[in-house]
Design an enzyme around this catalytic site. Structure first.
Site, PDB file in Angstrom:
ATOM      1  N   CYS A  87       0.852  -1.194   0.000  1.00 54.28           N
ATOM      2  CA  CYS A  87       0.000   0.000   0.000  1.00 54.28           C
ATOM      3  C   CYS A  87       0.892   1.249   0.000  1.00 54.28           C
ATOM      4  O   CYS A  87       1.550   1.532  -0.989  1.00 54.28           O
ATOM      5  CB  CYS A  87      -0.984  -0.050   1.158  1.00 54.28           C
ATOM      6  SG  CYS A  87      -2.400   1.063   0.951  1.00 54.28           S
ATOM      7  N   HIS A 167      -3.641  -5.468   0.312  1.00 53.84           N
ATOM      8  CA  HIS A 167      -3.158  -6.001   1.592  1.00 53.84           C
ATOM      9  C   HIS A 167      -3.321  -7.509   1.668  1.00 53.84           C
ATOM     10  O   HIS A 167      -4.220  -8.016   2.344  1.00 53.84           O
ATOM     11  CB  HIS A 167      -3.925  -5.338   2.742  1.00 53.84           C
ATOM     12  CG  HIS A 167      -3.654  -3.880   2.920  1.00 53.84           C
ATOM     13  ND1 HIS A 167      -2.638  -3.401   3.710  1.00 53.84           N
ATOM     14  CD2 HIS A 167      -4.269  -2.790   2.386  1.00 53.84           C
ATOM     15  CE1 HIS A 167      -2.624  -2.071   3.678  1.00 53.84           C
ATOM     16  NE2 HIS A 167      -3.611  -1.681   2.879  1.00 53.84           N
ATOM     17  N   GLU A 169      -1.536  -9.238   3.426  1.00 58.62           N
ATOM     18  CA  GLU A 169      -1.135  -9.613   4.785  1.00 58.62           C
ATOM     19  C   GLU A 169      -2.261  -9.525   5.798  1.00 58.62           C
ATOM     20  O   GLU A 169      -2.124  -9.991   6.937  1.00 58.62           O
ATOM     21  CB  GLU A 169       0.033  -8.722   5.247  1.00 58.62           C
ATOM     22  CG  GLU A 169      -0.355  -7.370   5.853  1.00 58.62           C
ATOM     23  CD  GLU A 169      -0.855  -6.325   4.851  1.00 58.62           C
ATOM     24  OE1 GLU A 169      -1.233  -5.227   5.285  1.00 58.62           O
ATOM     25  OE2 GLU A 169      -0.882  -6.611   3.638  1.00 58.62           O
TER      26      GLU A 169
END
Length: 223
Positions: A87, A167, A169
């Site tokens: 990001c 994202h 993660e």
């Protein structure tokens, strides 16, 4: 392997990356820029991960550490270290390498499908977004992914540098933390989901984490 990461907000940490590092026996250290630390002289680690945050890379007047952070990113890339940006991190890598970063025509917040051009994930996969800016691709970058709302969703430079606008993660707990701190950004728009819709999308997080870990495994082999 030792991994250093740059963190820009207390509510945007490593999420599943921390679990991966622990499972692989890697050590971690961090520069938490929001605590206004003195920047390190260089990235003394085998890999650098640059996390997200609510600021823009062009806001150096408000966040004086952005300039030294970009210099450290350039140094890590020049030293041949694997570097992953997520990001804001992807935007910082782009800016550090001379590409333009600017507000996108649409904010993209929530779980939306991405079209992938390489094997980061299936050719179409639903991933988690929370961004309002976009970037031009750095010189020499390979375009990896796009959405209708945002053309440049991912890129790589060579084999060791990756930028992801989304994202992979995120875990349900990390997603909830972002909702608690950034929920005011959920204003009705074409590509902004409601908090309820975002929470319902948590079912996609496990697959996102598998794709994150696969990319990390790929970078680990290059150290």
């Amino acid at each position: 392997m030792h991994i250093h990461y740059f963190q820009h907000a207390p509510f945007e940490g490593l999420a599943c990356i921390e679990d991966w590092a622990a499972a692989r026996g890697h050590t971690l250290s961090a520069t938490r820029w929001y605590n206004n630390p003195a920047p390190p002289a260089a990235v003394e680690a085998d890999m650098l991960i640059v996390m997200g945050g609510p600021m823009g890379v062009y806001e150096e007047d408000q966040y004086a550490w952005l300039a030294p952070e970009k210099e450290l990113i350039r140094g890590a890339i020049a030293a041949g270290k694997p570097v992953l940006g997520i990001c804001l991190g992807a935007q910082l890598i782009a800016a550090a390498l001379g590409a333009k970063v600017y507000p996108n025509r649409e904010k993209e917040i929530g779980w939306f499908p991405v079209q992938f051009h390489e094997d980061l994930a299936p050719s179409s996969a639903t991933v988690f977004h929370w961004h309002g800016d976009t970037f031009d691709l750095p010189e020499g970058a390979v375009h990896l992914a796009e959405t209708p709302a945002c053309k440049n969703q991912a890129y790589r430079i060579g084999d060791k540098v990756y930028g992801l606008q989304f994202h992979f993660e995120v875990t349900p707990a990390a997603m909830e933390s972002m909702l608690q701190h950034l929920g005011h950004e959920l204003q009705p728009a074409a590509y902004v989901q409601t908090a309820d819709d975002i929470r319902a999308g948590a079912r996609f997080a496990a697959d996102n984490n598998v794709w994150m870990q696969a990319l990390l495994n790929r970078l680990e082999k290059l150290v």
